[in-house]
Motif scaffolding. Structure first.
Motif: not given
Lengths: 81, 226
Positions: B74-92
């Motif tokens: 979450i901290a990395g994503a807020r600083e620009g790290m690319p994160v892909l959530g698929i299905c359950n990952g999208f829900q997370i």
């Protein structure tokens, strides 16, 4: 010792297909006159101390961050005697 | 020089293996991440895979969101790290508030499993740059709670800012508002997607290989950034 109940319900504007399926099944079983069903969750939390204002504040925080997703759900907190 | 893409395994993850495979086929180095770990092992991007993390107890993704590994993601994503959530990952990602809205039970209550046609609406995100805007692709879709909901103002905002990344075509399989299949955050580094591009990367096992673009997009971006 105290028991605190947290009820979580989908917000009124969020579609509840489970509740609708239950509602549609009721007349088939002979239970007439029920026009709407909404399905929710009930959590019973046993405390190791009294349900004082401080304990209830923590439970509200738990409900807000974890037990309910406030994007789609509302919750209520009450002490059960 | 390649890029390291982490794939998190939660208890109940199903598609972590396929996600790692897709990263490898795209030319990247997949790195298995464990939910109880806090170390991201110097990955450049993260995939949160599909499955039923923690048995979908409480709500899909609600318990996974508080896994030890998620704090750094979450901290990395807020600083620009690319994160892909698929299905359950999208829900997370929605439960983590990295993406707005929520995923709810399919409006018809059935689990859906089909090859689904999509339109890539935004080819400007970290995960979709290898597609053309408007490109139509077919990838597997399998979910029980894939109905995307958000309030009207949020939906209008997503549309206006081009943050609807992919939309269902021909059939809305789960009652998602405005046929939304995937969205991004405002910066475009975090993308959530209900269909499964990682299952459409090889002719032997997929209906198409049109899912590979998500993984080649991120690889190109990471390698170019160096």
């Amino acid at each position: 010792m105290a028991r605190v109940v947290v009820d979580v319900m989908l917000k009124p504007e969020i579609l509840d297909p489970q509740g609708q399926a239950v509602q549609r099944a009721l007349p088939r079983l002979g239970f007439e006159g029920i026009t709407d069903v909404r399905q929710g969750k009930r959590f019973e939390l046993e405390l190791d101390g009294p349900a004082d204002e401080a304990a209830l504040a923590r439970i509200r925080e738990a409900a807000e961050t974890f037990l309910a997703n406030t994007v789609i759900e509302d919750f209520t907190v009450r002490v059960e005697s | 020089m390649t890029a390291r893409v982490g794939v998190v395994t939660f208890p109940g993850s199903l598609d972590d293996g396929d996600a790692r495979r897709a990263v490898r086929l795209a030319g990247g180095e997949p790195v298995a991440l464990w939910h109880r770990d806090t170390d991201l092992h110097q990955v450049d991007a993260v995939v949160l895979p599909g499955g039923f993390s923690y048995g979908d107890y409480l709500r899909c993704g609600a318990i996974a969101r508080f896994s030890p590994i998620m704090e750094n993601i979450i901290a990395g994503a807020r600083e620009g790290m690319p994160v892909l959530g698929i299905c359950n990952g999208f829900q997370i990602l929605c439960e983590s508030h990295l993406l707005p809205g929520a995923l709810t039970r399919n409006d018809h209550l059935h689990f859906v499993c089909r090859d689904q046609k999509l339109r890539i609406e935004n080819a400007g995100t970290a995960w979709t740059s290898d597609y053309e805007a408007g490109q139509e692709i077919t990838v597997p879709l399998k979910n029980g709670e894939g109905g995307y909901v958000a309030d009207e103002r949020t939906l209008d905002e997503l549309e206006a800012e081009g943050r609807v990344v992919a939309r269902y075509l021909e059939l809305n399989p789960n009652g998602s508002r405005r046929d939304i299949a995937g969205i991004s955050n405002a910066a475009g580094n975090v993308v959530g997607l209900m269909p499964h591009p990682e299952h459409a990367v090889e002719p032997l096992t997929g209906p198409t290989t049109e899912g590979l673009g998500f993984f080649t997009s991120i690889l190109k971006r990471l390698v170019t950034a160096r």
